[in-house]
Design a protein around this motif. Structure first.
Motif, short mmCIF file in Angstrom:
data_model
loop_
_atom_site.label_atom_id
_atom_site.label_comp_id
_atom_site.label_asym_id
_atom_site.label_seq_id
_atom_site.Cartn_x
_atom_site.Cartn_y
_atom_site.Cartn_z
N VAL A 23 27.55 55.42 12.71
CA VAL A 23 27.02 55.86 14.00
C VAL A 23 26.77 54.66 14.91
O VAL A 23 27.10 54.69 16.11
N ASN A 24 26.22 53.60 14.35
CA ASN A 24 25.89 52.44 15.16
C ASN A 24 27.12 51.64 15.56
O ASN A 24 27.11 50.98 16.61
N ILE A 25 28.17 51.66 14.73
CA ILE A 25 29.40 51.01 15.15
C ILE A 25 29.97 51.71 16.38
O ILE A 25 30.47 51.07 17.31
N GLY A 26 29.90 53.05 16.37
CA GLY A 26 30.32 53.78 17.56
C GLY A 26 29.51 53.38 18.78
O GLY A 26 30.05 53.24 19.89
N TRP A 27 28.22 53.16 18.59
CA TRP A 27 27.37 52.70 19.69
C TRP A 27 27.72 51.27 20.08
O TRP A 27 27.74 50.93 21.28
N LEU A 28 28.04 50.42 19.10
CA LEU A 28 28.38 49.04 19.38
C LEU A 28 29.68 48.91 20.15
O LEU A 28 29.85 47.98 20.95
N ILE A 29 30.61 49.82 19.89
CA ILE A 29 31.89 49.77 20.60
C ILE A 29 31.66 49.84 22.10
O ILE A 29 32.26 49.10 22.89
N GLY A 30 30.76 50.74 22.52
CA GLY A 30 30.40 50.79 23.93
C GLY A 30 29.48 49.64 24.33
O GLY A 30 29.53 49.18 25.47
N GLY A 31 28.66 49.18 23.37
CA GLY A 31 27.73 48.09 23.66
C GLY A 31 28.39 46.75 23.88
O GLY A 31 27.76 45.82 24.40
N THR A 32 29.67 46.62 23.50
CA THR A 32 30.37 45.36 23.74
C THR A 32 30.48 45.06 25.23
O THR A 32 30.71 43.91 25.62
N VAL A 33 30.34 46.08 26.07
CA VAL A 33 30.37 45.86 27.52
C VAL A 33 29.28 44.87 27.91
O VAL A 33 29.51 43.92 28.67
N VAL A 34 28.07 45.06 27.37
CA VAL A 34 26.95 44.18 27.69
C VAL A 34 27.14 42.81 27.06
O VAL A 34 27.00 41.77 27.72
N ILE A 35 27.50 42.79 25.78
CA ILE A 35 27.63 41.53 25.05
C ILE A 35 28.72 40.66 25.66
O ILE A 35 28.53 39.46 25.89
N GLU A 36 29.88 41.25 25.92
CA GLU A 36 30.99 40.47 26.47
C GLU A 36 30.71 40.00 27.89
O GLU A 36 31.19 38.95 28.30
N THR A 37 29.92 40.77 28.62
CA THR A 37 29.55 40.33 29.97
C THR A 37 28.59 39.16 29.93
O THR A 37 28.73 38.19 30.68
N VAL A 38 27.59 39.23 29.04
CA VAL A 38 26.61 38.15 28.92
C VAL A 38 27.28 36.85 28.49
O VAL A 38 26.99 35.77 29.03
N PHE A 39 28.19 36.92 27.52
CA PHE A 39 28.82 35.73 26.96
C PHE A 39 30.19 35.42 27.59
O PHE A 39 30.87 34.51 27.12
N SER A 40 30.58 36.18 28.61
CA SER A 40 31.87 35.98 29.28
C SER A 40 33.02 35.96 28.26
O SER A 40 33.88 35.06 28.28
N VAL A 41 33.02 36.92 27.37
CA VAL A 41 34.09 37.06 26.38
C VAL A 41 35.19 37.94 26.98
O VAL A 41 34.92 39.08 27.38
N PRO A 42 36.42 37.46 27.05
CA PRO A 42 37.49 38.23 27.71
C PRO A 42 38.04 39.35 26.83
O PRO A 42 39.22 39.36 26.47
N GLY A 43 37.19 40.31 26.51
CA GLY A 43 37.61 41.46 25.71
C GLY A 43 37.64 42.72 26.54
O GLY A 43 37.65 42.69 27.77
N LEU A 44 37.65 43.85 25.85
CA LEU A 44 37.73 45.13 26.55
C LEU A 44 36.47 45.44 27.35
O LEU A 44 36.54 46.04 28.43
N GLY A 45 35.32 45.07 26.84
CA GLY A 45 34.08 45.31 27.56
C GLY A 45 34.05 44.55 28.88
O GLY A 45 33.67 45.10 29.92
N TRP A 46 34.43 43.28 28.84
CA TRP A 46 34.50 42.48 30.06
C TRP A 46 35.53 43.06 31.02
O TRP A 46 35.30 43.14 32.23
N LEU A 47 36.69 43.47 30.49
CA LEU A 47 37.73 44.08 31.32
C LEU A 47 37.23 45.36 31.98
O LEU A 47 37.55 45.63 33.15
N LEU A 48 36.44 46.15 31.25
CA LEU A 48 35.93 47.40 31.80
C LEU A 48 35.01 47.15 33.00
O LEU A 48 35.14 47.81 34.03
N THR A 49 34.10 46.20 32.88
CA THR A 49 33.18 45.92 33.99
C THR A 49 33.94 45.40 35.21
O THR A 49 33.66 45.82 36.35
N GLN A 50 34.89 44.51 34.99
CA GLN A 50 35.67 43.98 36.11
C GLN A 50 36.48 45.08 36.78
O GLN A 50 36.60 45.12 38.01
#
Length: 312
Positions: A244-271
């Motif tokens: 259940v929490n991995i499913g939550w983390l998949i969406g939570g990568t948006v915050v993590i990747e934005t904070v750390f400027s990681v060029p993943g899907l979460g960062w791509l989504l916000t941009q």
């Protein structure tokens, strides 16, 4: 093998789920305020240029017609072209999915490294100083937001100690281990706080159960009882919670990747949201939803494998 028959028909049951996700995703993306074409062309674009670009991307069609095109292209593995990057969306997503996947696996592994020993120590030293200290750790992990934890880790380990880079994902395997340690550790701190409490409670429930008392009465070694029965039975609810929490983390990568400027899907989504890049936002949202469904399916398989009594 009868217990695993659900593996054959469960993917068929997932089809309407994914279909419903596609509808919700499409409608939510279309409801984003703003005009992506005007964002792309700028405020000085002529009405003729705007209409021409809108017709090129099919944005002048009724919403149900656009969804029909979207569904048809999705079946053929075509998510269209990005309005901003001017490239196929699947190509853009494919370039970044590896970074996000590496980050998630890295964070989950670090969380398990923290969870298992700390939960075992807390259960074996119940109501003693080690247990109290671990419970304070989990309470803090649950109370602090992930973005705050990430910022504090950047300040301490990147700015002050200069041990880890502030941003980026690295090039090779070792580089990614180094660049993504802080974002993965941020994920691990938040995830392990939940898992430790759950596993500790499960371990204590099993330790106090009647079959453990009977095994001790027979003279079986305590370590054998713990590893063979107590620990294995305690893993089942924790694995389900992990899924259940991995499913939550998949969406939570948006915050993590934005904070750390990681060029993943979460960062791509916000941009892409800020740029009103509908095609890319749809593709990333569907990728997150699909990954969540797959993770839950894998958790079901692992749960049945651990406990013969469970049937799906």
């Amino acid at each position: 093998m009868q217990r695993f028959k659900f593996v054959l028909y469960r993917p068929v049951q997932l089809i309407p789920v994914l279909f419903g996700i596609s509808i919700i995703t499409f409608l939510m993306i279309q409801s984003i305020p703003g005009d992506p074409v005007r964002t792309l062309l700028g405020i000085k674009a002529t009405p003729e240029a705007v209409e021409r670009v809108r017709a090129h991307y099919g944005l002048d069609e009724p919403i149900m017609v656009r969804y029909g095109y979207f569904l048809k292209n999705l079946v053929h593995g075509d998510m269209g072209r990005s309005l901003v990057y001017r490239a196929p969306v699947m190509e853009i997503v494919g370039e970044r999915v590896g970074v996000t996947l590496f980050l998630l696996v890295y964070g989950v592994l670090l969380a398990l490294v923290l969870t298992v020993p700390l939960a075992v120590i807390a259960a074996l030293y119940r109501r003693r100083p080690p247990d109290h200290g671990i419970r304070v750790f989990t309470t803090a992990g649950l109370g602090f937001p992930q973005f705050w934890l990430g910022i504090m880790l950047i300040l301490v380990f990147s700015v002050w100690l200069k041990l880890f880079p502030v941003s980026g994902a690295g090039q090779d395997f070792v580089g990614r281990l180094h660049h993504l340690f802080l974002p993965a550790f941020t994920i691990a701190l938040a995830l392990s706080a939940v898992l430790i409490r759950n596993l500790r409670a499960s371990l204590l429930a099993e330790i106090d159960s009647d079959y453990v008392a009977a095994a001790r009465a027979k003279g079986l070694p305590g370590a054998w009882i713990f590893t063979r029965h107590v620990f294995r039975n305690s893993l089942i609810p924790t694995i389900n919670l992990l899924g259940v929490n991995i499913g939550w983390l998949i969406g939570g990568t948006v915050v993590i990747e934005t904070v750390f400027s990681v060029p993943g899907l979460g960062w791509l989504l916000t941009q892409s949201i800020f740029a009103r890049d509908y095609m890319t936002v749809q593709a990333v949202a569907l990728a997150f939803a699909f990954a969540t469904v797959i993770v839950n399916f894998v958790v079901d398989v692992v749960t049945v494998a651990l406990d013969p009594r469970i049937k799906m």
